[in-house]
Design an enzyme around this catalytic site. Structure first.
Site, PDB file in Angstrom:
ATOM      1  N   ASP A  46       0.838  -1.205   0.000  1.00 22.00           N
ATOM      2  CA  ASP A  46       0.000   0.000   0.000  1.00 22.00           C
ATOM      3  C   ASP A  46       0.869   1.249   0.000  1.00 22.00           C
ATOM      4  O   ASP A  46       1.505   1.572   1.006  1.00 22.00           O
ATOM      5  CB  ASP A  46      -0.906  -0.002   1.246  1.00 22.00           C
ATOM      6  N   TYR A  51       3.275   9.696  -0.522  1.00 21.71           N
ATOM      7  CA  TYR A  51       4.348   9.107   0.291  1.00 21.71           C
ATOM      8  C   TYR A  51       5.723   9.282  -0.384  1.00 21.71           C
ATOM      9  O   TYR A  51       6.744   9.009   0.226  1.00 21.71           O
ATOM     10  CB  TYR A  51       4.111   7.607   0.556  1.00 21.71           C
ATOM     11  N   LYS A  76      -2.524   5.870  -4.389  1.00 21.05           N
ATOM     12  CA  LYS A  76      -3.619   6.811  -4.082  1.00 21.05           C
ATOM     13  C   LYS A  76      -3.363   8.161  -4.735  1.00 21.05           C
ATOM     14  O   LYS A  76      -2.206   8.571  -4.890  1.00 21.05           O
ATOM     15  CB  LYS A  76      -3.732   7.022  -2.557  1.00 21.05           C
ATOM     16  N   HIS A 109      -7.420   9.584  -2.055  1.00 23.43           N
ATOM     17  CA  HIS A 109      -6.791   9.526  -0.722  1.00 23.43           C
ATOM     18  C   HIS A 109      -7.684  10.124   0.379  1.00 23.43           C
ATOM     19  O   HIS A 109      -7.802   9.559   1.472  1.00 23.43           O
ATOM     20  CB  HIS A 109      -5.448  10.254  -0.789  1.00 23.43           C
ATOM     21  N   LEU A 191      -2.320  -0.439  13.943  1.00 24.29           N
ATOM     22  CA  LEU A 191      -1.731  -0.555  15.280  1.00 24.29           C
ATOM     23  C   LEU A 191      -1.777   0.786  16.000  1.00 24.29           C
ATOM     24  O   LEU A 191      -1.104   0.977  17.014  1.00 24.29           O
ATOM     25  CB  LEU A 191      -0.270  -1.040  15.168  1.00 24.29           C
ATOM     26  N   ILE A 229      -3.114  -3.228   6.867  1.00 22.37           N
ATOM     27  CA  ILE A 229      -1.864  -2.903   6.164  1.00 22.37           C
ATOM     28  C   ILE A 229      -0.827  -2.297   7.122  1.00 22.37           C
ATOM     29  O   ILE A 229      -0.429  -1.147   6.978  1.00 22.37           O
ATOM     30  CB  ILE A 229      -2.142  -1.938   4.985  1.00 22.37           C
ATOM     31  N   SER A 232       6.091  -1.308   8.933  1.00 20.92           N
ATOM     32  CA  SER A 232       7.275  -1.328   9.791  1.00 20.92           C
ATOM     33  C   SER A 232       8.508  -1.249   8.906  1.00 20.92           C
ATOM     34  O   SER A 232       8.500  -1.768   7.788  1.00 20.92           O
ATOM     35  CB  SER A 232       7.333  -2.594  10.649  1.00 20.92           C
ATOM     36  N   VAL A 233       9.548  -0.605   9.430  1.00 20.03           N
ATOM     37  CA  VAL A 233      10.834  -0.625   8.728  1.00 20.03           C
ATOM     38  C   VAL A 233      11.813  -1.569   9.440  1.00 20.03           C
ATOM     39  O   VAL A 233      12.979  -1.621   9.088  1.00 20.03           O
ATOM     40  CB  VAL A 233      11.457   0.793   8.637  1.00 20.03           C
ATOM     41  N   ARG A 237      10.000  -6.978  12.972  1.00 20.06           N
ATOM     42  CA  ARG A 237       8.566  -6.646  13.083  1.00 20.06           C
ATOM     43  C   ARG A 237       7.824  -6.932  11.780  1.00 20.06           C
ATOM     44  O   ARG A 237       6.649  -7.292  11.799  1.00 20.06           O
ATOM     45  CB  ARG A 237       8.400  -5.169  13.425  1.00 20.06           C
ATOM     46  N   ASN A 241       4.624  -9.278  12.081  1.00 18.25           N
ATOM     47  CA  ASN A 241       3.279  -8.856  11.683  1.00 18.25           C
ATOM     48  C   ASN A 241       2.668  -9.783  10.631  1.00 18.25           C
ATOM     49  O   ASN A 241       1.460  -9.758  10.402  1.00 18.25           O
ATOM     50  CB  ASN A 241       3.306  -7.417  11.154  1.00 18.25           C
TER      51      ASN A 241
END
Ligand SMILES: NC(=O)c1ccc[n+]([C@@H]2O[C@H](COP(=O)([O-])OP(=O)(O)OC[C@H]3O[C@@H](n4cnc5c(N)ncnc54)[C@H](OP(=O)(O)O)[C@@H]3O)[C@@H](O)[C@H]2O)c1
Length: 276
Positions: A46, A51, A76, A109, A191, A229, A232-233, A237, A241
């Site tokens: 996503d 972004y 988007k 968006h 989250l 969706i 995390s970087v 994680r 997830n």
């Protein structure tokens, strides 16, 4: 290979119920981070024009060795690009940055009711969809009023509405409207950007299953029927997830998390948000 269940949208397109969000993933890191997500098993990414990391998403998909058709890619259209002609031009630019000849899902968006352009923007989306350049089309942050306007004034019903949704902001009324109208609810900030990870109720349920609080919340989303969706970087994680398909929450556990709803947003209010 994927254990991720899919939901069938009202136009017959299948969407993997777990995806990987890349909001706030720095453009220079995106190719690597998305590459890690694909390696972990995610097949749904996503992104958004806003972004500024569509290029990295496109490169990660292209270099993954995974056939394009096995990866579900969403992007988007940003607020300042709304309008019929502008949406058509903007879509082409997103495709160019992604290096793709189609996306799986294209979303408006934000509705930005004050600029009153989302209906004509949606007509451009209908054209893009008709040309097969977006396999399915949807919206994000739309309120019931906005969805009703689209229903009254346009032809194609959105398949998805991607909205802020987490234990503190459960969107009960909107979710049941979606259900009545065959629209899938997609949860952003699932989250709550980490704000609900220390909650005692969730911790208790998590330890009963030998899972983390993040996994427990993501599992709650899946069992509600949401598409989810998480972002995390952090490699560990990203994998954590994804590891949410080997346990199930009971009805009382779902109800306990349901009881945490405070109708509290962490993001902007779609009624007034108009950032260009
Ligand atoms: N349509 C919209 O208007 C809209 C708005 C916001 C977001 N979104 C979409 O929704 C996606 C997800 O939302 P989000 O990024 O705002 O928030 P989120 O997924 O709820 O939370 C992300 C935050 O939680 C941390 N985190 C992730 N997994 C974790 C774990 N297992 N344990 C502990 N911490 C963990 C991440 O840290 P690290 O990264 O440091 O690991 C990051 O700080 C976005 O990436 C974007 O694709 C859409």
């Amino acid at each position: 290979m994927s254990r991720v269940p899919s939901l069938t949208l009202h136009d017959g397109i299948e969407i993997p119920q777990l995806g990987f969000g890349v909001f706030q993933v720095p453009p220079d890191d995106t190719e690597e981070v998305v590459g890690q997500a694909l390696e972990a098993g995610y097949r749904h990414i996503d992104t958004a024009a806003a972004y500024r990391n569509e290029k990295g998403v496109g490169r990660a998909v292209a270099n993954s060795g995974i056939p394009r058709e096995e990866i579900f890619v969403t992007t988007k259209l940003w607020n300042s690009s709304q309008g019929f002609d502008s949406a058509l031009e903007t879509f082409d630019k997103s495709l160019g940055r992604l290096g793709m000849d189609y996306v799986d899902l294209y979303l408006i968006h934000w509705p930005v009711p004050s600029q009153n352009l989302f209906v004509e923007t949606w007509r451009a989306f209908e054209r893009i969809h008709g040309e097969g350049r977006a396999r399915t089309i949807g919206v994000s942050n739309f309120r019931i009023d906005d969805l009703e306007r689209l229903e009254a004034e346009t032809e194609v019903r959105p398949t998805v509405n991607q909205v802020e949704l987490h234990p503190q902001m459960q969107q009960g009324e909107l979710r049941s409207w979606h259900e009545d109208h065959g629209i899938v609810t997609e949860a952003w900030s699932p989250l709550a950007q980490g704000a609900v990870l220390g909650n005692d109720t969730v911790s208790g349920i998590a330890s009963a299953h030998g899972k983390t609080t993040a996994q427990t919340i993501l599992r709650w989303h899946l069992q509600l029927g949401n598409v989810v969706i998480p972002k995390s970087v952090t490699p560990q994680r990203i994998r954590e997830n994804f590891d949410i398909f080997d346990f199930e929450l009971s009805e009382p556990e779902l109800d306990a998390i349901g009881g945490l709803d405070r109708g509290e947003r962490i993001g902007p209010d779609p009624a007034t948000f108009a950032l260009a």
